[in-house]
Design an enzyme around this catalytic site. Structure first.
Site, PDB file in Angstrom:
ATOM      1  N   HIS A  62      43.520  47.172  52.817  1.00 28.45           N
ATOM      2  CA  HIS A  62      43.289  46.968  51.377  1.00 28.45           C
ATOM      3  C   HIS A  62      44.168  45.900  50.763  1.00 28.45           C
ATOM      4  CE1 HIS A  62      40.651  50.488  50.605  1.00 28.45           C
ATOM      5  NE2 HIS A  62      41.280  50.976  51.656  1.00 28.45           N
ATOM      6  N   LYS A  66      43.913  47.664  34.820  1.00 26.97           N
ATOM      7  CA  LYS A  66      44.270  47.738  36.232  1.00 26.97           C
ATOM      8  C   LYS A  66      45.772  47.974  36.310  1.00 26.97           C
ATOM      9  CE  LYS A  66      42.470  43.506  36.538  1.00 26.97           C
ATOM     10  NZ  LYS A  66      41.508  43.809  37.581  1.00 26.97           N
ATOM     11  N   ARG A  67      46.296  48.268  37.505  1.00 27.68           N
ATOM     12  CA  ARG A  67      47.735  48.419  37.624  1.00 27.68           C
ATOM     13  C   ARG A  67      48.441  47.131  37.188  1.00 27.68           C
ATOM     14  NH1 ARG A  67      49.992  53.180  39.989  1.00 27.68           N
ATOM     15  NH2 ARG A  67      51.905  51.972  40.057  1.00 27.68           N
ATOM     16  N   LYS A 122      48.337  40.150  39.621  1.00 26.01           N
ATOM     17  CA  LYS A 122      47.136  40.356  38.798  1.00 26.01           C
ATOM     18  C   LYS A 122      47.199  39.530  37.510  1.00 26.01           C
ATOM     19  CE  LYS A 122      46.515  45.120  40.534  1.00 26.01           C
ATOM     20  NZ  LYS A 122      45.190  45.209  41.174  1.00 26.01           N
ATOM     21  N   THR A 140      37.873  46.635  41.772  1.00 22.27           N
ATOM     22  CA  THR A 140      36.682  47.452  41.532  1.00 22.27           C
ATOM     23  C   THR A 140      36.418  47.598  40.033  1.00 22.27           C
ATOM     24  OG1 THR A 140      38.126  49.350  41.950  1.00 22.27           O
ATOM     25  CG2 THR A 140      36.560  48.776  43.675  1.00 22.27           C
ATOM     26  N   LYS A 142      32.832  47.709  37.684  1.00 21.93           N
ATOM     27  CA  LYS A 142      32.533  48.691  36.637  1.00 21.93           C
ATOM     28  C   LYS A 142      32.230  47.971  35.325  1.00 21.93           C
ATOM     29  CE  LYS A 142      35.603  51.700  39.105  1.00 21.93           C
ATOM     30  NZ  LYS A 142      37.021  51.996  39.346  1.00 21.93           N
TER      31      LYS A 142
HETATM   32  C1  26Q Z   1      52.852  52.553  50.276  1.00 18.75           C
HETATM   33  C2  26Q Z   1      54.058  53.021  50.770  1.00 18.75           C
HETATM   34  C3  26Q Z   1      54.850  53.870  50.003  1.00 18.75           C
HETATM   35  C4  26Q Z   1      54.414  54.216  48.728  1.00 18.75           C
HETATM   36  C5  26Q Z   1      53.207  53.733  48.244  1.00 18.75           C
HETATM   37  C6  26Q Z   1      52.429  52.887  49.010  1.00 18.75           C
HETATM   38  C7  26Q Z   1      51.130  52.358  48.481  1.00 18.75           C
HETATM   39  C8  26Q Z   1      50.305  53.180  47.715  1.00 18.75           C
HETATM   40  C9  26Q Z   1      49.115  52.713  47.215  1.00 18.75           C
HETATM   41  C10 26Q Z   1      50.706  51.079  48.740  1.00 18.75           C
HETATM   42  C11 26Q Z   1      49.499  50.624  48.246  1.00 18.75           C
HETATM   43  C12 26Q Z   1      48.687  51.428  47.472  1.00 18.75           C
HETATM   44  C13 26Q Z   1      47.421  51.020  46.895  1.00 18.75           C
HETATM   45  C14 26Q Z   1      46.775  49.910  47.150  1.00 18.75           C
HETATM   46  C15 26Q Z   1      45.536  49.583  46.437  1.00 18.75           C
HETATM   47  O1  26Q Z   1      45.091  50.302  45.552  1.00 18.75           O
HETATM   48  N1  26Q Z   1      44.880  48.473  46.804  1.00 18.75           N
HETATM   49  C16 26Q Z   1      43.658  48.096  46.135  1.00 18.75           C
HETATM   50  O2  26Q Z   1      42.572  48.654  46.842  1.00 18.75           O
HETATM   51  C17 26Q Z   1      41.366  48.455  46.143  1.00 18.75           C
HETATM   52  C18 26Q Z   1      40.281  49.194  46.903  1.00 18.75           C
HETATM   53  O3  26Q Z   1      39.991  48.547  48.092  1.00 18.75           O
HETATM   54  C19 26Q Z   1      41.060  46.977  46.006  1.00 18.75           C
HETATM   55  O4  26Q Z   1      39.904  46.844  45.214  1.00 18.75           O
HETATM   56  C20 26Q Z   1      42.225  46.261  45.344  1.00 18.75           C
HETATM   57  O5  26Q Z   1      41.988  44.867  45.345  1.00 18.75           O
HETATM   58  C21 26Q Z   1      43.505  46.578  46.079  1.00 18.75           C
HETATM   59  O6  26Q Z   1      44.613  46.014  45.389  1.00 18.75           O
END
Ligand code: 26Q
Length: 801
Positions: A350, A536-537, A542, A644, A648
């Site tokens: 991702h 978004k986050r 971003k 995403t 939407k």
């Molecule tokens: C990793 C290690 C320790 C703590 C947290 C994490 C962690 C948690 C969540 C690392 C990454 C995430 C989330 C990533 C994420 O949401 N990526 C997004 O995924 C979407 C679905 O595929 C994409 O549309 C986005 O572009 C992408 O940023």
């Protein structure tokens, strides 16, 4: 399902009596919600049982979606919609003189995810069930979901989200399906008997915890299918009670499923996180293998009945855990077990951001999961041995799993699975050509693309009822079952009645959001202004900062010339920042202070309003997205894997202003160049700039008065009430040379915003573009995405075929 209003009313009243011994008129909304949910759960449970029996008899191949995050939001309306009884229940509740929407609002969001990745997992759960595909979720039942965000003095403050306090109405605890998970301690190998070559692992002083599953039904859209989302909670096993005397000891165990890590797109190498990853992976795989063993099929054929999907690297330990169970517990030969494992596993990447790639220190892994570490080391050694002599030695050292005493989780996921996919075309291309190019050289056949999608049932049918009704009236209601039918709307692009109908729908949704804004922030906005949305986050890549700089420029221009011919605009933000991400938090603070300044300045005649809504979550998204005119998708090209919210927003008729990044590129292909506004550097230019290494942000700033004036606003006192935050942003641009090329893209962005302004001023052209976007939304249905996963990766078939 078939259900009359009378039957529902009587079931509902009965539940209320049984649960609270009260009449509807004496119940509060929380009690009414619980009774409503319990009634609906009973309906679901019936099909749930039948479904399970039917499936276990026929023994369909099942895909298990392993994800450390799921983000379903509220489930009442979506369950009712999918059961086909939303209107019946609404009617019944109304006849009882109760407010359905008020009752539904009391449901707590299930927010066991950070953002895109978790929400995607939940859209996939909806689509799997709705496409009658046997696909089950596997994750963690966190006690606390993603923090609640509040603003105090413009600063983000995080509060705990104790979503389980009033109990999750939808889950069912399955005590008898609990399994034990072993952590810590030491492991050594000893011969089965003296002199034997065969070795068995011996565990010394392990900590044994009990993993208890809670199942939540995933209801398919009017097809009788009910899938399962299994979330694991931790308990102290009865037989271990004597080892846990102090509250401290017990707390340590409870901690395992206590919190969701609030980081997004960064890697945080905390030990507890590793424990979480192993906990849900081990519990999930043990329960799958146990199920499989009840059906007397040999384990060699496991992959014919089971697919396990690794959603990002967080569940990548699945590879080693399945090997452990097959080799240590089921006594399978290593090579046979390896074949089964690779055939079973598949992996989605991702992100391409380096700082997000998971790498665990070897010592930590040896401490937390000693046997699993040994197995990873063995996988790695065999990987090296296999490729030696076949490819360059240097390639092997770059791709091996353990490097410099660190375990590279993406390497484990790719080597241990038969499929690796990216989440949009550009992202998958970057994986094969750049980020994972070494692996692509070794395993070209393993790489593929699966562009993300969204559950249009939630994001259109539920979130935007006025639009749904207009669609029914215009193109019939077949789009509710087959999203490709939305394309029919394009036939009405010159129909002024339909266009004005769409405008009326948008206005209604904007009025609803305007009311929400007034209620929550006190700011009054006109529904006739452009609603410009970035949700978004919060992350540097971003580029919420770019959006903010445009706002500052408009404000400066209006101060010089209050008669400036621009359409009134409301800039709407929704975003949480990871608690330790100082830069992101500074951006929030500065946006809030710019909002304060702009919203209270009468001299600009309401041409500009800025609102940052607190606590962006699924429920808030359902209010904001249908009301958006403009969708901000302005990440630095190559950085956003897919996005995403872009899908939407366009499906709800917003016009996208975007860089050529992630799924924006496919949205552009779907809607046509004239119905999207594109600007800025593309990925090749970005990579060239990286390669040339001669970007000088200071020169851009110094050579361009427009850029300079806006950047200076961060430090020259023109934004009141900011302290080090302005300096921090200034430094990120000038001192640290603007890592995300905000200054380079600034002027093209301003020019693109002028195109948005001009398009909006041509009302019929705008409406037409909006219509084409809605008509193209079907291309981003997660039903299509999940069918491709099912066909091309998991090889599972609909149970209704
Ligand atoms: C990793 C290690 C320790 C703590 C947290 C994490 C962690 C948690 C969540 C690392 C990454 C995430 C989330 C990533 C994420 O949401 N990526 C997004 O995924 C979407 C679905 O595929 C994409 O549309 C986005 O572009 C992408 O940023």
């Amino acid at each position: 399902m078939q259900l009359t209003k009378e039957k529902f009313t009587s079931d509902f009243k009965k539940t209320l009596h049984e649960t609270y011994a009260i009449e509807t008129r004496d119940a509060n909304n929380e009690q009414l919600f619980i009774a409503l949910a319990e009634t609906v759960k009973a309906y679901i449970s019936a099909s749930w049982r039948e479904e399970r029996e039917a499936r276990s008899l026929e023994r369909f191949k099942i895909a298990y979606y392993f994800s450390i995050e799921f983000l379903p939001g509220k489930m009442l309306k979506s369950n009712l919609l999918n059961l086909g009884i939303l209107e019946t229940v609404r009617d019944s509740i109304q006849s009882l003189d109760l407010e359905f929407d008020e009752i539904a609002k009391t449901e707590k969001d299930m927010a066991l995810g950070n953002g895109g990745l978790g929400r995607l997992a939940s859209c996939f759960m909806d689509s799997l069930a709705s496409c009658a595909l046997p696909g089950f979720g596997n994750g963690i039942r966190y006690q606390y979901g993603l923090f609640k965000q509040k603003f105090v003095n413009g600063y983000q403050v995080e509060l705990p989200d104790a979503w389980l306090e009033s109990n999750d109405a939808w889950e069912v605890k399955k005590l008898h399906q609990a399994v034990n998970v072993s952590l810590f301690g030491h492991v050594y190998l000893k011969p089965v008997k003296a002199g034997s070559e065969e070795l068995v692992p011996v565990y010394e002083n392990p900590t044994i915890v009990r993993a208890v599953p809670y199942d939540t039904a995933m209801v398919g859209y009017q097809n009788g299918v009910v899938n399962n989302l299994r979330l694991w909670d931790v308990e102290i096993p009865e037989e271990e009670e004597q080892n846990y005397h102090s509250i401290e000891d017990r707390r340590k165990i409870q901690d395992i499923t206590s919190i969701l890590y609030p980081d997004d797109s960064t890697y945080e190498g905390r030990k507890l996180r590793l424990v979480q990853e192993y906990f849900f992976v081990s519990a999930g795989i043990q329960s799958i293998v146990r199920d499989y063993l009840t059906k007397d099929s040999p384990l060699e054929r496991f992959a014919e009945k089971v697919a396990i999907h690794i959603n990002d690297t967080h569940p990548a330990l699945s590879v080693a855990e399945l090997m452990r169970i097959l080799v240590d517990e089921q006594k399978m030969a290593w090579d046979d077990a390896w074949q089964v494992t690779v055939k079973t596993m598949s992996y989605t990447n991702h992100t391409i951001m380096q700082e997000a790639l998971e790498k665990w220190p070897m010592d930590m892994m040896i401490d937390v999961i000693p046997r699993v570490y040994q197995i990873i080391a063995e996988i790695d050694a065999r990987f090296v041995k296999y490729w030696q002599g076949k490819v360059a030695e240097s390639l092997i050292w770059r791709t091996k799993i353990i490097q410099n005493d660190q375990v590279h989780m993406a390497n484990l996921a790719i080597i241990g699975s038969h499929s690796t996919n990216g989440v949009a075309k550009i992202h998958s291309d970057l994986l094969t050509n750049v980020v994972l190019n070494d692996f692509y050289t070794l395993y070209p056949e393993r790489f593929n693309n699966k562009t993300n999608g969204i559950a249009l049932r939630r994001w259109l049918q539920l979130a935007n009822e006025p639009l749904s009704t207009l669609l029914d009236e215009t193109i019939g209601d077949s789009w509710r079952f087959d999203h490709h039918q939305l394309a029919k709307l394009a036939n009405y692009q010159d129909d002024s009645l339909v266009l004005s109908g769409l405008a009326a729908v948008k206005l209604k949704n904007k009025a609803r959001l305007a009311k929400y804004i007034e209620n929550t922030t006190g700011v009054i906005v006109s529904p006739h202004a452009i609603f410009d949305v970035q949700v978004k986050r919060l992350h540097a890549y971003k580029r919420q900062l770019l959006n903010l700089m445009h706002i500052i420029k408009l404000y400066q221009d209006l101060k010089v010339n209050p008669e400036l011919d621009i359409e009134p605009r409301v800039f709407i933000f929704g975003a949480k920042a990871a608690p330790g991400y100082y830069f992101a938090k500074s951006v929030i603070k500065v946006i809030n202070e710019v909002a304060n300044l702009v919203n209270h300045d009468d001299s600009i005649q309401d041409k500009l309003k800025v609102v940052f809504l607190e606590n962006y979550n699924v429920t808030l998204a359902e209010i904001i997205i249908p009301a958006a005119d403009v969708s901000e998708q302005i990440s630095l090209a190559s950085k956003e894997a897919s996005g995403t919210s872009n899908m939407k927003l366009m499906a709800n008729g917003a016009i996208t202003i975007a860089t050529l990044d992630g799924a924006n590129i496919e949205i552009k292909e779907a809607v046509g160049d004239e119905n999207i506004i594109i600007f800025g550097l593309d990925k090749d230019e970005v990579y060239r700039l990286y390669g040339e290494n001669n970007y000088h942000a200071w020169a851009v700033y110094n050579d361009n008065p427009d850029v300079k004036r806006v950047v200076d606003a961060f430090v020259d006192g023109s934004i009141p009430n900011i302290h080090r935050e302005g300096q921090e942003i200034y430094d990120s641009l000038i001192k640290y040379n603007d890592e995300y090329f905000v200054l380079l893209d600034f002027l093209p962005y301003i020019e693109a915003q002028e195109r948005i302004n001009a398009l909006y001023q041509d009302e019929s052209a705008w409406q037409k573009a909006s219509l084409i976007n809605i008509a193209s939304g079907g291309k981003f249905s997660s039903d299509d995405t999940i069918k491709k996963y099912a066909d091309e990766i998991w090889h599972i078939k609909p149970t209704t075929d």
